[in-house]
Design an enzyme around this catalytic site. Structure first.
Site, PDB file in Angstrom:
ATOM      1  NE  ARG A  55     -20.378  20.450 -23.401  1.00 34.89           N
ATOM      2  CZ  ARG A  55     -21.633  19.998 -23.377  1.00 34.89           C
ATOM      3  NH1 ARG A  55     -22.282  19.907 -22.232  1.00 34.89           N
ATOM      4  NH2 ARG A  55     -22.221  19.604 -24.479  1.00 34.89           N
ATOM      5  CD  GLU A  63     -22.212  24.560 -30.019  1.00 31.27           C
ATOM      6  OE1 GLU A  63     -21.292  25.355 -29.737  1.00 31.27           O
ATOM      7  OE2 GLU A  63     -22.419  23.514 -29.373  1.00 31.27           O
ATOM      8  NE  ARG A 106     -15.269  20.447 -23.441  1.00 31.35           N
ATOM      9  CZ  ARG A 106     -16.273  20.514 -24.315  1.00 31.35           C
ATOM     10  NH1 ARG A 106     -16.780  21.675 -24.668  1.00 31.35           N
ATOM     11  NH2 ARG A 106     -16.794  19.415 -24.827  1.00 31.35           N
TER      12      ARG A 106
END
Length: 161
Positions: A55, A63, A106
């Protein structure tokens, strides 16, 4: 009051950075290793060889359509496609900040192409993402904010309304 405390924390802890998007960072946290990008998930997340999700720190891209939270999801498609064109099947250097992982496990990183392009900054500069800061990962906060202001002023990408 909470917003003021967060602002104060950022002001006191964020280093003054004015690197252009094309100048690589120097420092102990920039990897010497190159990581091969296997797949782009969306405009701010990708998978490197070995299945590790990464990330990008300091940015938030819209999104994609499978998330109904985002009303301007067509920008999410553009951000994902652009990131895929930019880094898909490329090798990157990753730079880490204070916290190395997020709540979803992440890997959190700033990413650099082999040619020195600072991916996080470039996405902000071109209007594919907006700045979002989660202390203590604030190394490039000032630089990203400056680039976002310029993108807004020049009506690039998300700011072209």
């Amino acid at each position: 009051m909470r917003a003021f405390v967060l602002y104060l924390l950022l002001a006191l802890t964020a280093p003054a950075c004015s690197l252009p998007a094309s100048e690589p960072a120097s420092g102990d946290n920039l990897s010497a290793e190159l990581y091969y990008v296997e797949k782009v998930i969306d405009g701010d997340t990708f998978i490197i060889e070995g299945g590790e999700k990464v990330r990008l720190i300091g940015i938030d891209a819209p999104e994609t359509p499978n998330s109904f939270k985002q009303r301007n999801f067509h920008y999410g498609i553009e951000a994902k496609d652009h990131l895929r064109e930019l880094i898909g099947s490329q090798k990157l250097k990753l730079e880490f900040d204070i916290e190395k992982r997020d709540q979803y496990d992440r890997l959190l990183a700033y990413a650099w192409l082999e040619n020195g392009l600072f991916i996080n900054a470039y996405l902000i500069e071109e209007g594919y993402a907006r700045v979002v800061t989660f202390p203590p990962n604030v190394k490039y906060h000032d630089q990203l904010n400056q680039l976002e202001s310029e993108a807004k002023e020049n009506k690039r990408g998300l700011w072209n309304k």
